[in-house]
Write an enzyme that holds these catalytic residues in place. Structure first.
Site, PDB file in Angstrom:
ATOM      1  N   ARG B  98      19.010  12.822 -25.854  1.00  0.00           N
ATOM      2  CA  ARG B  98      18.515  13.545 -24.802  1.00  0.00           C
ATOM      3  C   ARG B  98      17.472  12.749 -24.052  1.00  0.00           C
ATOM      4  O   ARG B  98      16.420  12.478 -25.165  1.00  0.00           O
ATOM      5  CB  ARG B  98      18.194  14.423 -25.849  1.00  0.00           C
ATOM      6  CG  ARG B  98      17.613  15.699 -24.790  1.00  0.00           C
ATOM      7  CD  ARG B  98      17.206  16.900 -26.312  1.00  0.00           C
ATOM      8  NE  ARG B  98      16.294  18.011 -25.574  1.00  0.00           N
ATOM      9  CZ  ARG B  98      16.074  17.941 -24.807  1.00  0.00           C
ATOM     10  NH1 ARG B  98      14.898  17.603 -24.379  1.00  0.00           N
ATOM     11  NH2 ARG B  98      15.698  19.676 -24.496  1.00  0.00           N
ATOM     12  N   PRO B  99      17.323  12.792 -22.184  1.00  0.00           N
ATOM     13  CA  PRO B  99      16.645  12.471 -21.807  1.00  0.00           C
ATOM     14  C   PRO B  99      14.888  13.095 -21.932  1.00  0.00           C
ATOM     15  O   PRO B  99      15.381  14.417 -22.096  1.00  0.00           O
ATOM     16  CB  PRO B  99      17.256  12.695 -20.360  1.00  0.00           C
ATOM     17  CG  PRO B  99      18.426  12.645 -20.520  1.00  0.00           C
ATOM     18  CD  PRO B  99      18.524  13.027 -21.896  1.00  0.00           C
ATOM     19  N   ASN B 101      12.261  14.273 -20.486  1.00  0.00           N
ATOM     20  CA  ASN B 101      11.198  15.095 -20.453  1.00  0.00           C
ATOM     21  C   ASN B 101      12.480  16.385 -19.045  1.00  0.00           C
ATOM     22  O   ASN B 101      12.248  16.553 -17.809  1.00  0.00           O
ATOM     23  CB  ASN B 101      10.962  14.414 -18.869  1.00  0.00           C
ATOM     24  CG  ASN B 101      10.330  13.208 -19.457  1.00  0.00           C
ATOM     25  OD1 ASN B 101       9.056  13.557 -20.264  1.00  0.00           O
ATOM     26  ND2 ASN B 101       9.250  12.202 -19.060  1.00  0.00           N
ATOM     27  N   CYS B 102      14.080  16.478 -19.702  1.00  0.00           N
ATOM     28  CA  CYS B 102      15.034  17.600 -19.612  1.00  0.00           C
ATOM     29  C   CYS B 102      14.572  18.592 -20.018  1.00  0.00           C
ATOM     30  O   CYS B 102      14.958  18.286 -21.175  1.00  0.00           O
ATOM     31  CB  CYS B 102      15.875  16.441 -19.531  1.00  0.00           C
ATOM     32  SG  CYS B 102      16.324  15.445 -17.830  1.00  0.00           S
ATOM     33  N   LEU B 103      14.851  20.074 -20.130  1.00  0.00           N
ATOM     34  CA  LEU B 103      14.400  20.638 -20.649  1.00  0.00           C
ATOM     35  C   LEU B 103      15.614  20.764 -20.987  1.00  0.00           C
ATOM     36  O   LEU B 103      16.528  21.112 -20.487  1.00  0.00           O
ATOM     37  CB  LEU B 103      13.506  22.147 -20.397  1.00  0.00           C
ATOM     38  CG  LEU B 103      11.860  21.566 -19.892  1.00  0.00           C
ATOM     39  CD1 LEU B 103      11.381  22.591 -18.676  1.00  0.00           C
ATOM     40  CD2 LEU B 103      11.333  20.969 -21.172  1.00  0.00           C
TER      41      LEU B 103
END
Lengths: 93, 103, 116
Positions: B98-99, B101-103
């Site tokens: 999962r990236p 900084n992606c919420l």
């Protein structure tokens, strides 16, 4: 493998105040094992006989420093346990 | 299906294969086209080289732009291919972590 | 506003440097000019040939190599520190530049901040 009176385990980089404290504390029958950031010391000239100086191989590899030390001076995690067990006492700096 | 976390990301990028990608994409209602595969392959190579997924949508767009130019390196194009949060959706389908900084 | 982030801690020992790298990436994401300067033991971040698999971490060398793609303007290495650690420019990862850390450098940035 020679056994040591005291095995000094140093995980601090050369900039850390404990680095020079540790080097000053190494006696003639002692050994030095470099781990974690301590392995950066292999880039410097150390006043210790090569037969008494070791570094942990995975930490050298992580930092791209494997070529700086001959293979008989690098130890695995198991080798580290062996070194510590053969010394009379261990100081973790 | 290989093991996945609670957000549907593979636990290990090595367990990915194209069939796995198709199954994950379908969960998002996506049928993978050549345009999708181009980005998925790009992301897998990117991860291999840099050991990170692009950490945010903006950086995902930047990386795609660097590789394929403005026509594909823009948020509208990537949003159409990978709806929702494009970096997150694309990384999930590509089997990557999962990236950050992606919420 | 241009930012210079200085990393003077060695790689892998703590998370401070990684957080600084995240900050640099975030600034770059919003097209804010940002550069990284490595000094002290920090120059070891830039050494080629890192393999961190056995210490269960991602390779800092590989993470850093994404910086130019994300728009980080420069990866700078302090020349004194490189000398101390036996690093020539050819030992450093691609895009890294050896420079002198001092007012001449820091005056070129609106904001200079140390990691950690």
């Amino acid at each position: 493998m020679i056994s040591f009176k005291t095995l000094h385990i140093l995980n601090k980089p050369p900039e850390h105040s404990r680095f020079s404290l540790c080097l000053a504390a190494i006696g003639p029958e002692d050994g030095l094992l470099l781990t974690e950031n301590g392995v950066l010391a292999v880039t410097q000239r150390l006043a210790i006989h090569r037969e008494r100086c070791f570094a942990l191989a995975p930490d050298l590899e992580a930092r791209g420093l494997s070529a700086h030390l001959s293979s008989d001076q690098t130890v695995s995690f198991d080798g580290m346990v062996g070194l510590a067990a053969s010394a009379q006492n261990v100081i973790s700096w | 299906m290989p093991e996945r976390n609670n957000e549907g990301f593979l636990e290990s990028a090595e367990h990915w294969n194209p069939k796995v990608a198709e199954v994950i994409a379908r969960e998002d209602g996506i049928n993978l086209s050549d345009n999708h595969w181009e980005i998925i392959r790009f992301l897998r190579v990117f991860y291999k080289q840099h050991e990170i997924s692009p950490p945010s949508n903006r950086l995902f767009v930047k990386a795609v732009k660097e590789a394929f130019g403005e026509a594909k390196g823009n948020s509208i194009y990537l949003m159409q291919l990978f709806p929702g949060t494009p970096a997150k959706t694309a990384c999930r389908i590509a089997g990557l972590p999962r990236p950050t900084n992606c919420l | 506003m241009s930012t210079l982030i200085i990393i003077d801690q060695p790689p892998y020992g703590s998370w401070d440097g990684r957080e600084a790298l995240d900050m640099a990436f975030s600034l770059a994401a919003f097209d804010q000019p940002v550069s990284l300067l490595f000094c002290g033991a920090g120059v070891n971040w830039l050494r080629k040939g890192q393999d961190a698999a056995k210490v269960q971490q991602k390779s800092i060398e590989r993470n850093l190599s994404a910086a130019p793609i994300f728009g980080v303007e420069a990866l700078l290495a302090d020349s004194d520190a490189c000398g101390r650690y036996g690093l020539a420019e050819s030992d450093l990862l691609e895009h890294a530049i050896i420079t002198d850390f001092g007012p001449e450098l820091t005056n070129r940035f609106d904001h200079v901040a140390f990691a950690g």
